[in-house]
Each structure stands twice: as C-alpha cells, then as structure tokens.
Design an enzyme around this catalytic site. Sequence first.
Site, PDB file in Angstrom:
ATOM      1  N   THR A  74       4.466   2.744   5.383  1.00  0.00           N
ATOM      2  CA  THR A  74       3.066   2.302   5.480  1.00  0.00           C
ATOM      3  C   THR A  74       2.349   3.232   6.444  1.00  0.00           C
ATOM      4  OG1 THR A  74       1.567   0.607   6.377  1.00  0.00           O
ATOM      5  CG2 THR A  74       3.805   0.547   7.195  1.00  0.00           C
TER       6      THR A  74
ATOM      7  N   GLY B  88       0.840  -1.202   0.000  1.00  0.00           N
ATOM      8  CA  GLY B  88       0.000   0.000   0.000  1.00  0.00           C
ATOM      9  C   GLY B  88       0.872   1.249   0.000  1.00  0.00           C
TER      10      GLY B  88
ATOM     11  N   ASP C 200       0.155   2.289   8.407  1.00  0.00           N
ATOM     12  CA  ASP C 200      -0.360   1.493   9.533  1.00  0.00           C
ATOM     13  C   ASP C 200       0.464   1.597  10.831  1.00  0.00           C
ATOM     14  OD1 ASP C 200      -2.259   0.640   7.712  1.00  0.00           O
ATOM     15  OD2 ASP C 200      -1.251  -1.256   7.285  1.00  0.00           O
TER      16      ASP C 200
ATOM     17  N   ASP D  60       2.812  -0.326  11.863  1.00  0.00           N
ATOM     18  CA  ASP D  60       2.727  -1.668  12.461  1.00  0.00           C
ATOM     19  C   ASP D  60       4.010  -2.478  12.261  1.00  0.00           C
ATOM     20  OD1 ASP D  60       2.548  -1.940   9.735  1.00  0.00           O
ATOM     21  OD2 ASP D  60       0.933  -3.396   9.771  1.00  0.00           O
TER      22      ASP D  60
ATOM     23  N   ARG E 284       0.950  -5.097  -5.548  1.00  0.00           N
ATOM     24  CA  ARG E 284       1.101  -6.268  -4.686  1.00  0.00           C
ATOM     25  C   ARG E 284       1.437  -7.416  -5.629  1.00  0.00           C
ATOM     26  NH1 ARG E 284      -0.475  -4.187   0.240  1.00  0.00           N
ATOM     27  NH2 ARG E 284      -2.315  -2.858   0.269  1.00  0.00           N
TER      28      ARG E 284
ATOM     29  N   ARG F 130      -5.143  -2.149   8.863  1.00  0.00           N
ATOM     30  CA  ARG F 130      -5.092  -3.609   8.684  1.00  0.00           C
ATOM     31  C   ARG F 130      -5.377  -4.266  10.028  1.00  0.00           C
ATOM     32  NH1 ARG F 130      -3.182  -6.055   4.092  1.00  0.00           N
ATOM     33  NH2 ARG F 130      -2.123  -4.162   3.458  1.00  0.00           N
TER      34      ARG F 130
ATOM     35  N   ASP G 194       5.528  -4.636   6.140  1.00  0.00           N
ATOM     36  CA  ASP G 194       6.208  -5.887   6.499  1.00  0.00           C
ATOM     37  C   ASP G 194       6.044  -6.976   5.446  1.00  0.00           C
ATOM     38  OD1 ASP G 194       3.589  -6.225   7.155  1.00  0.00           O
ATOM     39  OD2 ASP G 194       3.959  -7.062   9.148  1.00  0.00           O
TER      40      ASP G 194
HETATM   41  O1  F6P Z   1      -1.311  -1.341   4.605  1.00  0.00           O
HETATM   42  C1  F6P Z   1      -1.905  -0.140   4.234  1.00  0.00           C
HETATM   43  C2  F6P Z   1      -3.384  -0.317   4.018  1.00  0.00           C
HETATM   44  O2  F6P Z   1      -3.907   0.943   3.661  1.00  0.00           O
HETATM   45  C3  F6P Z   1      -4.153  -0.906   5.202  1.00  0.00           C
HETATM   46  O3  F6P Z   1      -4.410   0.050   6.190  1.00  0.00           O
HETATM   47  C4  F6P Z   1      -5.393  -1.424   4.507  1.00  0.00           C
HETATM   48  O4  F6P Z   1      -5.967  -2.475   5.236  1.00  0.00           O
HETATM   49  C5  F6P Z   1      -4.856  -1.909   3.191  1.00  0.00           C
HETATM   50  O5  F6P Z   1      -3.639  -1.222   2.968  1.00  0.00           O
HETATM   51  C6  F6P Z   1      -5.787  -1.702   2.022  1.00  0.00           C
HETATM   52  O6  F6P Z   1      -5.202  -2.299   0.910  1.00  0.00           O
HETATM   53  P1  F6P Z   1      -5.706  -2.086  -0.588  1.00  0.00           P
HETATM   54  O7  F6P Z   1      -5.223  -0.749  -1.049  1.00  0.00           O
HETATM   55  O8  F6P Z   1      -5.074  -3.204  -1.330  1.00  0.00           O
HETATM   56  O9  F6P Z   1      -7.192  -2.133  -0.544  1.00  0.00           O
END
Ligand code: F6P
Length: 319
Positions: free
Chosen positions: A125, A11, A127, A129, A72, A171, A103
């Site tokens: 990120t 992300g 998050d 985390d 991804r 997340r 991570d």
């Molecule tokens: O890891 C960053 C994040 O924004 C999380 O907070 C969220 O759960 C996820 O990515 C959303 O991913 P995507 O953009 O693939 O929907």
Amino acid sequence: MKKIAVLTSGGDAPGMNAAFRAVVRKSIYEGIEVYGVYQGYQGLVNDNIKKLELGDVGDIIQRGGTKLYSARCPEFIEPHVRQKGIDNLKNRGIDSLIVIGGDGSYRGAQRLDEEGISTIGVPGTIDNDINGTDYTIGFDTALNTIVDAVDRIRDTATSHERTFIIEVMGRDAGDLALWAGVAGGAETILIPEAPSDIKVVAERIETGMERGKKHSIIIVAEGVMSASECGEELRKYINVDTRESVLGHMQRGGKPTGTDRVLASRLGAFAVELLLEGVSGHAVGIENNSLSKTSFDQVFEEHHKIDERLYRLSQELSI
Ligand code: F6P
C-alpha cells in the site's frame, strides 16, 4: 506437495508486481506449484484462479499497478462468501495463500487462516500505515511521485507569490504527507496524527510574508481535510491568493523505485519461506532493515503511529 496461491487486494501500489514475481519465482525455485488469483478476494470467490509458470511473471518487475488486478470485496466479511473462496482453493489442493495488500486485505487473510487456509500477508500500500513493518511496498514510489509534483508546484508558486495547498493520499495516516512535506520543504504539514490549528498556520504564513517569503506550500493529508476545505479555513484568517491541488490517483501509479522493487522482492520471497516453515497467520515486514514477521493479531493491536521525531524535525525545519 504444498500448493500456494497469491492475490493482490485493496488499492494497488507500485511494487506489487515485483512482490508477485518474487512469490512465483521463489515458489517454483522451491519446487512448489503456485497459482494466481485474479481480482483479489472477488476473484477468489468467482474462481478466477490460474496455475502460473515462470514466464507469467516475466517483464513485470518494472511495471506499476498489479498484473493480478485488484478489487475491493466488502462481501468477503460474510462467512458463506469466504467459504466459496476456500472451496475454490481446496478443490485444487491449494492449502496456502499469500495476500499482497493493506490492512483491510489482512483482515480477510486472518479470517481465512482461522478457517483452514494458511495465510501470509505482504504489505502492499502506498499509505505506509501497517504495523509490523517500517515501510510498505509502494510508499517510496508514491513519496517520490509526490515530491516531484511538489517541486513543480513550488516553481509556479514562487513565480506568482502564491500559497499552494496540496492534498495527498494516505487514508487516515499521515506518513505520505509527513515524508513528502519534509522532502519537499513544505512550510506546513497537516497530518491526522497531530492537531491542526489553521489559525496558527495563517499566522505563520503572515510572518513569513513579512520576512519576504515569496510562496508557501501547505501539504495536507486527506485524512485531515480536503485541500478546498483547508483553503476556506485559511481565508477566514488571512487574505491570501491560494491555489489548491489534489494529487489524487496519480500517486498510486508509475514505475516502482529501485527501493520498492528490492523491498517487494525480499518480502515476497520471505512470505514463501515462512509458509514452507509452517508459519501462517502472520504478516511479513522490514524492521531496522531486517526481515520480520508479526502475527495478524499484533498488526491490528493498535493504530499505526507516525515517527514522532520526524514530525518534530519537520516543525523545526519549517520555521
Ligand atoms: O489505500 C490506498 C489509497 O490510495 C488511499 O491512500 C486512498 O484513500 C484510497 O486508497 C483511495 O481508494 P480508491 O482507489 O478506492 O478511491
């Protein structure tokens, strides 16, 4: 001569561009050739790699998103897929890779490190985390975006005497919800790291109303439940006029704050320094305001923890 490549993965997060810029400028400053890998690990496998000059990172420190694009790439778990990426680097004489991401992205970097490419992770990120750093790049910006949204929602919540449930990203981590809840003065903060008893939440809202409270703000981390599930649960116990707001991907966009730009600049340059010193298989971070490095093994050793004292404070201040 060492040649370094850099990619962003997972992300996107505000400040990734500032980190990318720092990696490129620090490398060139040190006389090292630097390459950009576009579209994360997918681009590594597809050979989407370009040599970079100073001008390639001009006018980006203030921009959200990532100029290197992100993707991804679940297939990267396969050794034969990774080998393609390794070959693409080696064909150019590149022996080192800086991975800016979360991570999940570090796991790919750890494998590459074991397979002969020196890697360093830079925590990017929203998050917050990742072990081995007090703050990740993008967290401060996302936090401020959420707080701004909470302030706006509070205005209308007060006017209509409503209970609002605001779902925030993170997340399976609760840092964004916890910090935004404290900064936004939320009455309730629900995070995955602490038990959530909706009956208790309902009782507190009722007590607040009896005391004359005009509104209530509940911040729920997406890792606990969705805002609509939270609303349904709450209505099992009390009859309140609730509205749900899912902040979604707006939390990931926008200009990085000054704090995120400085953090990204420090960590990006530090990653280059470590590679020059011969360090690899590590992630950079900031701990107690000092630059630090942590091996990927240690980063993955345990689940990221929230700041327990901040959580306790949030409980004390939202009585
Ligand atoms: O890891 C960053 C994040 O924004 C999380 O907070 C969220 O759960 C996820 O990515 C959303 O991913 P995507 O953009 O693939 O929907």
